[in-house]
Each structure stands twice: as C-alpha cells, then as structure tokens.
Design a protein around this motif. Sequence first.
Motif, PDB file in Angstrom:
ATOM      1  N   GLN A   1     -64.302  -1.211  -8.666  1.00 24.86           N
ATOM      2  CA  GLN A   1     -63.490  -0.249  -8.188  1.00 24.86           C
ATOM      3  C   GLN A   1     -64.210   1.256  -8.192  1.00 24.86           C
TER       4      GLN A   1
ATOM      5  N   ASN B   1     -62.450  -4.670  -4.260  1.00 25.82           N
ATOM      6  CA  ASN B   1     -62.665  -3.416  -3.514  1.00 25.82           C
ATOM      7  C   ASN B   1     -61.723  -3.365  -2.160  1.00 25.82           C
TER       8      ASN B   1
ATOM      9  N   SER C   1     -52.445  -0.446 -10.093  1.00 32.24           N
ATOM     10  CA  SER C   1     -53.049   0.020  -8.799  1.00 32.24           C
ATOM     11  C   SER C   1     -52.383   0.260  -7.675  1.00 32.24           C
TER      12      SER C   1
END
Length: 300
Positions: free
Chosen positions: A31, A98, A262
Amino acid sequence: MTEVQDRDIRRALLAGLTGYLIWGVSPLYFQLVGFASALEIVAHRVVWSLPMLFAVLLIAGKLRPAFRAIADPKVLLTMLATAALISVNWLIFVQAVNGGQVLQASLGYYINPLMSVAVGVVILREPLGPWRIAAIVLASLGVLNQIIAVGEVPWISLSLAVTFTAYGYLRKIASVDGRVGLFWETAFILPFALAALVWMGLEGQSQFLDSPAKAALLIVAGLVTIVPLLLYIIGARGLRLSTMGLLQFTAPSLQFAIGVMSGEPFTPAHMVTFGLIWAGVATFTWSQLRRERKAVAAAS
C-alpha cells in the motif's frame, strides 16, 4: 530434550513466526508503494531480489549446487513453470492490495492449504479421511456463499489459491533448495521484468526516478521478498510440519485484519464466508495434528 535442541527449536520457531508475520503485514508495504503500478512493483521485486539471492547462495556455498540442479532438464522445465506461476501470483496479490481487495487476498491464502489437500488426493493419491473431507466441504460452502449471498465470484481468492497451490506442488516434486529455486525463478523472470521497466520508462509510466524516496521504497521490494523466505526456511528445517502448518495461518489472519481496518466492505454475508473457511481451516488443522500424533505413536 537437550538444552541445545531446545534452543534450536526456539530459534526455528522465532524465525518461522517472524517470516509469516512479515508476509502477513506485507500489504502495508505494498500500500505504501501504491504510487506505482502492480507491474512496476513486481518488476522491481524481481530486479532487486536477484542480486540479494546471488549473495545468499554465495555465502551459503550453494552456487555450484544451483548450477548443477538446473542442468537437469526436468528441474529446468519445472523452474520455468514455477517462475510463471509465482510471477502471476505476485501480480494478482499486489494488484489486489493496491485495489483495496486485501480481504479477498487473505481468503485466498486461507483456501490454499485446503486446495493443496485436494491436489494431494487427486494427483498423489494421498488418503483423504472424514476430517479432511469436512474441511474441503466447509471451504467449498464458503466459496459458494460468496457467490450466492455476497453476489460475487471470489476470482482473486481462487486465482491466488490455484497459482500458489500449483506452485507449491511443482516445487515439492522438484526437490530443489528453497533459495536455489527462488534464485532461478527470479532469474527466468528477470528479462521480462527489465523489459517491462524499460517500456514503462519510455511510456512515462515509471515512478522509480521520480524521487530518491520512491526509488528506495521500490528497492525494498527485494528485501520484502527475500527476508521472509529465508526465515521460513530456517523455521521449516527446525520445526515439525504440524507446527509450520499452524504458523502459516498467521499471514492471512494479519492480512484479514489489515483489510478490515482499511475499511473494506465486510457485511454479515462476508462473515459467513470467512466463518465457513475458518471452520474448514480449523478442521484441517485438527486432522493434521491427529495424523502427526498417530505417526509419532506408531514410531515409538
């Protein structure tokens, strides 16, 4: 058990656990380098891993055995196949991270050992047993729930599980040292990685020369690849198979936590999917422990 043996086991346990911890938190690194495309990240992973692996083989005195191993046409073809599989696996994983799909990536690595059992039964004619059947059924129900209740086919999870299961099977039959195998896989991917980096540079898509900080972060991709592998090898050599089997779930568990923290979508339907997969993993682990206890009892 002697004091030396106890120290060696503790060293192996620390190494194995640390390796899986690094693999588990690796999404945080990917990330961090999300400014680059998955293709560029994987290309740098290959480019910077190769000299590091060469140094590792040189220090370990494994260079000559490495070249002798690849002289065998069967080993050569196997390494070419594993190189293709691991490069695809890396691309899928980095793209998933990603793209905000860390949960799907973690699901794939939970499914992987159960898929390996299925391969062992079908190809190697290994005995299945009721516990392993239950584990595979539970995992299959989890995937089915993801398709029906969540409304999506977990392509990322299944692709990661399939490529890594096939990779693991081929590496097992090749009987090549882990360091030697990764060295040759990286060497075979290198021309494609360099070609990709040149193409991205010409198209203005490369991020490597944008700043020293970005360049340094992409170079670290080599360490992220090599360090956990070396720690894993130390652990695998000093620990029982069942212990390593338990440790392997550290990585997807950490990836799962990263995905949830996240803010990735995690509905009750997702919880059912993971619950079924976790139940399959627990059943599989119990089966492994029972088999090892029986084997120890039979040998004593």
